[in-house]
Design a protein around this motif. Sequence first.
Motif, PDB file in Angstrom:
ATOM      1  N   THR A  51      23.457   1.754   4.728  1.00 32.52           N
ATOM      2  CA  THR A  51      24.191   2.385   5.822  1.00 32.52           C
ATOM      3  C   THR A  51      23.280   2.447   7.035  1.00 32.52           C
ATOM      4  OG1 THR A  51      25.661   3.699   4.426  1.00 32.52           O
ATOM      5  CG2 THR A  51      25.256   4.524   6.641  1.00 32.52           C
ATOM      6  N   VAL A  52      23.806   1.992   8.157  1.00 33.82           N
ATOM      7  CA  VAL A  52      23.076   2.046   9.427  1.00 33.82           C
ATOM      8  C   VAL A  52      23.594   3.256  10.199  1.00 33.82           C
ATOM      9  CG1 VAL A  52      22.497   0.832  11.553  1.00 33.82           C
ATOM     10  CG2 VAL A  52      22.861  -0.464   9.425  1.00 33.82           C
ATOM     11  N   VAL A  53      22.677   4.140  10.572  1.00 33.55           N
ATOM     12  CA  VAL A  53      23.034   5.374  11.262  1.00 33.55           C
ATOM     13  C   VAL A  53      22.458   5.328  12.672  1.00 33.55           C
ATOM     14  CG1 VAL A  53      22.946   7.903  11.189  1.00 33.55           C
ATOM     15  CG2 VAL A  53      22.911   6.590   9.052  1.00 33.55           C
ATOM     16  N   PHE A  80      14.713   1.306  13.256  1.00 30.77           N
ATOM     17  CA  PHE A  80      14.792  -0.011  13.882  1.00 30.77           C
ATOM     18  C   PHE A  80      14.295  -1.043  12.862  1.00 30.77           C
ATOM     19  CE2 PHE A  80      14.742   2.841  17.590  1.00 30.77           C
ATOM     20  CZ  PHE A  80      15.949   2.449  18.155  1.00 30.77           C
ATOM     21  N   ASP A  81      13.268  -1.816  13.145  1.00 30.50           N
ATOM     22  CA  ASP A  81      12.796  -2.822  12.192  1.00 30.50           C
ATOM     23  C   ASP A  81      11.541  -2.384  11.443  1.00 30.50           C
ATOM     24  OD1 ASP A  81      14.834  -4.640  12.856  1.00 30.50           O
ATOM     25  OD2 ASP A  81      13.696  -5.355  14.596  1.00 30.50           O
ATOM     26  N   GLU A  82      11.134  -1.147  11.637  1.00 26.11           N
ATOM     27  CA  GLU A  82       9.909  -0.657  11.001  1.00 26.11           C
ATOM     28  C   GLU A  82      10.232   0.014   9.672  1.00 26.11           C
ATOM     29  OE1 GLU A  82       6.328   2.626  11.724  1.00 26.11           O
ATOM     30  OE2 GLU A  82       7.862   2.284  13.266  1.00 26.11           O
ATOM     31  N   LYS A  83       9.637  -0.489   8.608  1.00 25.97           N
ATOM     32  CA  LYS A  83       9.844   0.112   7.296  1.00 25.97           C
ATOM     33  C   LYS A  83       9.054   1.405   7.197  1.00 25.97           C
ATOM     34  CE  LYS A  83       9.911  -1.011   2.362  1.00 25.97           C
ATOM     35  NZ  LYS A  83       9.660  -2.066   1.343  1.00 25.97           N
ATOM     36  N   LYS A 110      18.119   3.903  15.615  1.00 27.62           N
ATOM     37  CA  LYS A 110      18.865   3.200  14.573  1.00 27.62           C
ATOM     38  C   LYS A 110      18.103   3.314  13.271  1.00 27.62           C
ATOM     39  CE  LYS A 110      19.175  -1.337  13.987  1.00 27.62           C
ATOM     40  NZ  LYS A 110      19.543  -2.770  14.159  1.00 27.62           N
ATOM     41  N   LEU A 111      18.752   3.952  12.315  1.00 32.44           N
ATOM     42  CA  LEU A 111      18.152   4.217  11.022  1.00 32.44           C
ATOM     43  C   LEU A 111      18.942   3.453   9.967  1.00 32.44           C
ATOM     44  CD1 LEU A 111      16.073   6.165   9.599  1.00 32.44           C
ATOM     45  CD2 LEU A 111      17.964   7.771   9.402  1.00 32.44           C
TER      46      LEU A 111
END
Length: 415
Positions: A51-53, A80-83, A110-111
């Motif tokens: 799920t993108v929050v 975003f793109d950072e794990k 963006k999570l």
Amino acid sequence: MKYLFLTVLLFFFVHFGFSQENDFRKDIDILHYTINLNITDLKNQEISGNTVVQLSPRKKKLKNITLELYKLNVDSVFIFDEKIKNFSYNSEIIKIPCNHDSSEGECCTKLTIYYHGHPKKDLSWGGFFFTDSSAYNIGIGMEADPVSFGRVWFPCIDDFEEKASFNFNITVPENYKAVCSGILVSDKKNTNNTQTWSWKLEQEVPVYLVSVAVGDYKEIKSVYNGIKKTIPVSLYMYPEDVANAKVSFSNLNKALRTFENDFGEYVWDRVGYVEVPFTSGAMEHVCNIAYPEYAVDSTLARETLMAHELSHHWFGDLVTCESWANIPLNESFATYFEYLWIEHEYGRFEADDHLADDYNTYNFEHFFKNENLIRFYYKKRDDMFDAASYQKGGLILHMLRNTVGDDALDRKSVV
């Protein structure tokens, strides 16, 4: 005078309740959810995906983002793109460090949360359900705390006050359909004998009001010419019940007209019901009412259930509770709408007979209890869904209608 009356009435139903005071629910403003799930493993009753929050902080210095997810397995988290490696999860709460330091509401974060597992049923009523050939959610859990139960299938802020828009991308076995809240965007056949159904809900709602249902459905399509726009109507039914549904829903458009005339336009993008093998009632998910298969019986015997759930698209889905203490705002009005529907379609005598049944139900359940309409404490959480919240509130609204007249309760006073 009538505008003042309705303002006071709604204030009574909405204001006097308990608010959920968990601080983490106030830290962020969720703008949008994109739910990407694989629901192909019906045998093992598991879901997987992400799920993108999209959210904005409500605090200048926000050190953690906290979301709810109930007893699923969290695989990874990205901002975003950072794990993010040092998040924590205790089977109910995900706490994600973010070190946000900027003006309130300045940026949108963006999570993305990847997860899998077996989504749970409530101990009493609601949750997520599987059969060998279906999967579906019922958006509340009567014994859960809070009873809003979106968190059983995606990470979220699970309360009444936090509202967001949604996209759903649900992958299911080939030849099955995934039906969600909102309107259908696309359905795509994949190379691995699966199919992905994409839906969007542009209106902002609390998470308990969105839904998914997976099954071998046939769609019965029609349109309703509303007072302001033409609205698509879709009934997703099991193939063997299509003929039955055409009879059981034969007065749906009449009910829509009744409620629009009395309380204003239907504001949602679709009218939708989806048949599910649930044995304990229905649920008013926006544009996608979960409707029990026992009520699709080729008769009009359950017609008040159809009308009751539809009416929530005015009271409950559109006008929403602040907390569960305000549940009569949902259920009292829906019970009152049952009377209005019967009166419009079958006349005052039949409507009064239905009202007498409500009166007897309330007396039978609550004659010695003397329960208040708005309550701040429940011995058992499912007590909030009792005859006080349904029949007592509906009777009070009927009494008010008889006291102040139809003009004080017409749609111009509410909308």
